[in-house]
Design a protein around this motif. Structure first.
Motif, PDB file in Angstrom:
ATOM      1  N   MET A  85       3.222  -8.963 -13.932  1.00 10.19           N
ATOM      2  CA  MET A  85       3.074  -8.629 -12.520  1.00 10.19           C
ATOM      3  C   MET A  85       4.422  -8.771 -11.812  1.00 10.19           C
ATOM      4  O   MET A  85       5.185  -9.681 -12.107  1.00 10.19           O
ATOM      5  N   GLU A  86       4.701  -7.861 -10.884  1.00  9.17           N
ATOM      6  CA  GLU A  86       5.950  -7.909 -10.140  1.00  9.17           C
ATOM      7  C   GLU A  86       6.022  -9.192  -9.286  1.00  9.17           C
ATOM      8  O   GLU A  86       4.996  -9.652  -8.775  1.00  9.17           O
ATOM      9  N   PRO A  87       7.221  -9.764  -9.121  1.00  6.38           N
ATOM     10  CA  PRO A  87       7.351 -10.974  -8.306  1.00  6.38           C
ATOM     11  C   PRO A  87       6.801 -10.802  -6.887  1.00  6.38           C
ATOM     12  O   PRO A  87       6.199 -11.734  -6.341  1.00  6.38           O
ATOM     13  N   SER A  88       6.983  -9.628  -6.296  1.00  5.63           N
ATOM     14  CA  SER A  88       6.469  -9.417  -4.938  1.00  5.63           C
ATOM     15  C   SER A  88       4.945  -9.482  -4.904  1.00  5.63           C
ATOM     16  O   SER A  88       4.349 -10.023  -3.958  1.00  5.63           O
ATOM     17  N   SER A  89       4.291  -8.991  -5.944  1.00  5.73           N
ATOM     18  CA  SER A  89       2.834  -9.081  -6.025  1.00  5.73           C
ATOM     19  C   SER A  89       2.387 -10.524  -6.209  1.00  5.73           C
ATOM     20  O   SER A  89       1.363 -10.951  -5.663  1.00  5.73           O
ATOM     21  N   GLU A  90       3.148 -11.299  -6.991  1.00  2.21           N
ATOM     22  CA  GLU A  90       2.811 -12.713  -7.187  1.00  2.21           C
ATOM     23  C   GLU A  90       2.846 -13.462  -5.861  1.00  2.21           C
ATOM     24  O   GLU A  90       2.003 -14.337  -5.605  1.00  2.21           O
ATOM     25  N   VAL A  91       3.801 -13.129  -4.996  1.00  3.09           N
ATOM     26  CA  VAL A  91       3.891 -13.789  -3.694  1.00  3.09           C
ATOM     27  C   VAL A  91       2.688 -13.408  -2.826  1.00  3.09           C
ATOM     28  O   VAL A  91       2.136 -14.250  -2.100  1.00  3.09           O
ATOM     29  N   VAL A  92       2.264 -12.154  -2.903  1.00 10.13           N
ATOM     30  CA  VAL A  92       1.063 -11.741  -2.163  1.00 10.13           C
ATOM     31  C   VAL A  92      -0.144 -12.561  -2.610  1.00 10.13           C
ATOM     32  O   VAL A  92      -0.935 -13.043  -1.786  1.00 10.13           O
ATOM     33  N   ILE A  93      -0.288 -12.741  -3.923  1.00  5.94           N
ATOM     34  CA  ILE A  93      -1.412 -13.528  -4.441  1.00  5.94           C
ATOM     35  C   ILE A  93      -1.314 -14.981  -3.970  1.00  5.94           C
ATOM     36  O   ILE A  93      -2.333 -15.615  -3.637  1.00  5.94           O
ATOM     37  N   ARG A  94      -0.114 -15.524  -3.895  1.00  4.76           N
ATOM     38  CA  ARG A  94       0.080 -16.898  -3.402  1.00  4.76           C
ATOM     39  C   ARG A  94      -0.445 -17.045  -1.970  1.00  4.76           C
ATOM     40  O   ARG A  94      -0.914 -18.112  -1.590  1.00  4.76           O
ATOM     41  N   GLN A  95      -0.349 -15.981  -1.184  1.00  2.59           N
ATOM     42  CA  GLN A  95      -0.762 -16.031   0.219  1.00  2.59           C
ATOM     43  C   GLN A  95      -2.061 -15.248   0.449  1.00  2.59           C
ATOM     44  O   GLN A  95      -2.302 -14.714   1.528  1.00  2.59           O
ATOM     45  N   HIS A  96      -2.878 -15.208  -0.586  1.00  7.92           N
ATOM     46  CA  HIS A  96      -4.102 -14.403  -0.569  1.00  7.92           C
ATOM     47  C   HIS A  96      -5.028 -14.768   0.589  1.00  7.92           C
ATOM     48  O   HIS A  96      -5.762 -13.908   1.110  1.00  7.92           O
ATOM     49  N   ASP A  97      -5.037 -16.026   1.012  1.00 15.40           N
ATOM     50  CA  ASP A  97      -5.972 -16.468   2.053  1.00 15.40           C
ATOM     51  C   ASP A  97      -5.720 -15.784   3.394  1.00 15.40           C
ATOM     52  O   ASP A  97      -6.589 -15.790   4.266  1.00 15.40           O
ATOM     53  N   TYR A  98      -4.543 -15.203   3.561  1.00 13.03           N
ATOM     54  CA  TYR A  98      -4.250 -14.494   4.820  1.00 13.03           C
ATOM     55  C   TYR A  98      -4.865 -13.089   4.845  1.00 13.03           C
ATOM     56  O   TYR A  98      -4.895 -12.450   5.898  1.00 13.03           O
ATOM     57  N   LEU A  99      -5.330 -12.622   3.699  1.00 12.29           N
ATOM     58  CA  LEU A  99      -5.860 -11.258   3.601  1.00 12.29           C
ATOM     59  C   LEU A  99      -7.347 -11.241   3.916  1.00 12.29           C
ATOM     60  O   LEU A  99      -8.087 -12.141   3.522  1.00 12.29           O
ATOM     61  N   SER A 100      -7.767 -10.182   4.586  1.00 15.98           N
ATOM     62  CA  SER A 100      -9.199 -10.041   4.881  1.00 15.98           C
ATOM     63  C   SER A 100      -9.530  -8.597   5.211  1.00 15.98           C
ATOM     64  O   SER A 100      -8.696  -7.847   5.731  1.00 15.98           O
ATOM     65  N   GLY A 101     -10.736  -8.206   4.876  1.00 20.60           N
ATOM     66  CA  GLY A 101     -11.251  -6.897   5.269  1.00 20.60           C
ATOM     67  C   GLY A 101     -10.614  -5.743   4.517  1.00 20.60           C
ATOM     68  O   GLY A 101     -10.322  -5.820   3.326  1.00 20.60           O
ATOM     69  N   ARG A 102     -10.373  -4.670   5.261  1.00 15.77           N
ATOM     70  CA  ARG A 102      -9.804  -3.447   4.684  1.00 15.77           C
ATOM     71  C   ARG A 102      -8.276  -3.534   4.749  1.00 15.77           C
ATOM     72  O   ARG A 102      -7.694  -3.549   5.827  1.00 15.77           O
ATOM     73  N   VAL A 103      -7.661  -3.607   3.580  1.00 14.50           N
ATOM     74  CA  VAL A 103      -6.215  -3.838   3.497  1.00 14.50           C
ATOM     75  C   VAL A 103      -5.541  -2.614   2.873  1.00 14.50           C
ATOM     76  O   VAL A 103      -5.896  -2.195   1.767  1.00 14.50           O
ATOM     77  N   LEU A 104      -4.601  -2.053   3.602  1.00 20.25           N
ATOM     78  CA  LEU A 104      -3.831  -0.910   3.102  1.00 20.25           C
ATOM     79  C   LEU A 104      -2.548  -1.413   2.457  1.00 20.25           C
ATOM     80  O   LEU A 104      -1.738  -2.087   3.105  1.00 20.25           O
ATOM     81  N   LEU A 105      -2.359  -1.108   1.177  1.00 17.52           N
ATOM     82  CA  LEU A 105      -1.141  -1.461   0.449  1.00 17.52           C
ATOM     83  C   LEU A 105      -0.197  -0.266   0.492  1.00 17.52           C
ATOM     84  O   LEU A 105      -0.558   0.830   0.058  1.00 17.52           O
ATOM     85  N   VAL A 106       0.993  -0.477   1.019  1.00 18.62           N
ATOM     86  CA  VAL A 106       1.959   0.604   1.217  1.00 18.62           C
ATOM     87  C   VAL A 106       3.131   0.420   0.262  1.00 18.62           C
ATOM     88  O   VAL A 106       3.768  -0.629   0.247  1.00 18.62           O
ATOM     89  N   ASN A 107       3.385   1.457  -0.568  1.00 17.13           N
ATOM     90  CA  ASN A 107       4.493   1.404  -1.527  1.00 17.13           C
ATOM     91  C   ASN A 107       4.289   0.283  -2.547  1.00 17.13           C
ATOM     92  O   ASN A 107       5.231  -0.392  -2.957  1.00 17.13           O
ATOM     93  N   ALA A 108       3.048   0.088  -2.949  1.00 17.31           N
ATOM     94  CA  ALA A 108       2.701  -1.023  -3.853  1.00 17.31           C
ATOM     95  C   ALA A 108       3.268  -0.807  -5.250  1.00 17.31           C
ATOM     96  O   ALA A 108       3.340   0.323  -5.736  1.00 17.31           O
ATOM     97  N   PRO A 109       3.665  -1.883  -5.928  1.00 14.53           N
ATOM     98  CA  PRO A 109       4.129  -1.756  -7.308  1.00 14.53           C
ATOM     99  C   PRO A 109       2.999  -1.378  -8.254  1.00 14.53           C
ATOM    100  O   PRO A 109       1.826  -1.653  -7.986  1.00 14.53           O
ATOM    101  N   THR A 110       3.363  -0.740  -9.347  1.00 11.66           N
ATOM    102  CA  THR A 110       2.368  -0.347 -10.348  1.00 11.66           C
ATOM    103  C   THR A 110       2.189  -1.507 -11.319  1.00 11.66           C
ATOM    104  O   THR A 110       2.772  -1.546 -12.398  1.00 11.66           O
ATOM    105  N   ASP A 111       1.351  -2.456 -10.902  1.00  8.50           N
ATOM    106  CA  ASP A 111       1.073  -3.631 -11.719  1.00  8.50           C
ATOM    107  C   ASP A 111      -0.394  -4.026 -11.562  1.00  8.50           C
ATOM    108  O   ASP A 111      -1.232  -3.179 -11.231  1.00  8.50           O
ATOM    109  N   ASP A 112      -0.713  -5.295 -11.787  1.00  3.48           N
ATOM    110  CA  ASP A 112      -2.102  -5.746 -11.793  1.00  3.48           C
ATOM    111  C   ASP A 112      -2.541  -6.384 -10.477  1.00  3.48           C
ATOM    112  O   ASP A 112      -3.518  -7.129 -10.450  1.00  3.48           O
ATOM    113  N   LEU A 113      -1.840  -6.108  -9.399  1.00  5.43           N
ATOM    114  CA  LEU A 113      -2.177  -6.746  -8.125  1.00  5.43           C
ATOM    115  C   LEU A 113      -3.621  -6.461  -7.714  1.00  5.43           C
ATOM    116  O   LEU A 113      -4.342  -7.382  -7.300  1.00  5.43           O
ATOM    117  N   LEU A 114      -4.055  -5.218  -7.810  1.00  5.78           N
ATOM    118  CA  LEU A 114      -5.398  -4.857  -7.342  1.00  5.78           C
ATOM    119  C   LEU A 114      -6.478  -5.697  -8.026  1.00  5.78           C
ATOM    120  O   LEU A 114      -7.423  -6.161  -7.378  1.00  5.78           O
TER     121      LEU A 114
END
Length: 344
Positions: free
Chosen positions: A1-30
């Motif tokens: 997984m890309e480092p930027s995606s790992e940071v998103v997962i670290r802060q997962h609690d801030y995410l809620s509802g319908r989330v639009l990912l813009v220019n997302a890396p092609t990894d396992d984030l989803l």
């Protein structure tokens, strides 16, 4: 997984509802997002679009924000400052005051610089700094009116042997402010290109496509690019110069393998970047396999940095490669299929 995606997962609690990912890396984030997150993706890169399609993700390809509603957005920092301004402006125009936009990226990719571009839209705070990345949170304090795509165009003029061209370049498109040296070296030789069905591989803002149209109304030009902003720029360049759109066919491609067959010529100032990374795969594949898309006697014209090994790759495929010019650090390379080798 890309480092930027790992940071998103670290802060997962801030995410809620319908989330639009813009220019997302092609990894396992989803697959690492919680089930109560309804994720969708906006990309202008055709390779990435196809990747997310294969995952059965909700993905949109194009220059415009997806039409469906979203509550939050996560922007993975693009290379271009102008493109980030475009993205943020369009996102804020779609969200209510008090909405959240996250910005995430690598330090070497300019995330600290990019974070400053959040300031006009509200209060921004740094949520995390890890994995050589940063994640910022913007809380919007205003709504803005969306600007038409044409208002984001940068125009510049190019002098050609057939007269002046006015180029339209959208944010993030290669050579957005001025004609690049490689294309400038190639242009004087384009009058030698055989007429007919011609592909401009990696069309960018449409300089080569427009010139091929201008010098011969019988040419049918296939403008090929991975980037939706480049394809839109090429069409705008044709319209700006009153060139006949019936001469032009625009096509999003992953590489030369998606080009039409039985072409009279392929012309290219080939791409060598994938995001902030240098990537010669697309251009090397072009050199190795272009002849499969050419008619008998079809031509390949490429301009490239002189230090690259493209002449050898072309010679291995075509049996010969002629250097038409060597100036300002670039070579104009030519080959045709009349001395072709048998297909491997």
């Amino acid at each position: 997984m890309e480092p930027s995606s790992e940071v998103v997962i670290r802060q997962h609690d801030y995410l809620s509802g319908r989330v639009l990912l813009v220019n997302a890396p092609t990894d396992d984030l989803l697959s690492n997002l919680a089930h109560d997150i309804e994720a969708s993706i906006w990309t202008w890169n055709f390779n990435e679009f196809q990747y997310f399609q294969k995952l059965n993700a909700q993905v949109h390809f194009g220059t415009d924000v997806p039409k469906q509603d979203f509550d939050q957005a996560i922007v993975f920092v693009p290379k271009s400052k102008e493109l980030l301004n475009y993205i943020l402006h369009n996102l804020v125009s779609r969200l209510a005051i008090g909405s959240t936009i996250f910005l995430v990226g690598e330090k070497k990719g300019g995330v600290e610089r990019a974070a400053k571009q959040l300031q006009p839209f509200g209060n921004a705070i740094k949520l995390d700094s890890a994995r050589h990345c940063q994640m910022w949170q913007l809380t919007t304090d205003k709504t803005i009116k969306v600007k038409a795509l044409a208002e984001w165009v940068q125009n510049y003029s190019v002098a050609t042997p057939a007269g002046e061209l006015s180029i339209c370049a959208l944010p993030g498109v290669f050579s957005q402010n001025r004609l690049d040296v490689g294309t400038a070296v190639l242009l004087p030789y384009l009058s030698q290109v055989t007429s007919g069905k011609i592909a401009d591989f990696g069309c960018g803002a449409g300089v080569i496509s427009a010139y091929l149209s201008k010098i011969n109304p019988k040419n049918r030009v296939f403008a090929l690019d991975v980037d939706a902003f480049a394809l839109a720029s090429t069409q705008m360049t044709f319209e700006k110069n009153n060139l006949p759109l019936e001469q032009l066919e625009i096509k999003a491609v992953t590489g030369i393998e998606d080009a039409p067959l039985f072409l009279h010529a392929i012309v290219s100032n080939p791409p060598f970047h994938q995001g902030i990374q240098t990537d010669y795969n697309a251009s090397e594949t072009l050199c190795k396999t272009a002849r499969r898309h050419l008619k008998s006697g079809g031509e390949l014209w490429i301009v490239a940095n002189r230090f690259l090994n493209y002449p050898l790759l072309i010679e291995q495929s075509f049996g010969q490669c002629t250097t038409k010019a060597d100036q300002q650090g670039f070579k104009v390379l030519f080959a045709n299929t009349q001395k072709n080798l048998k297909e491997a």
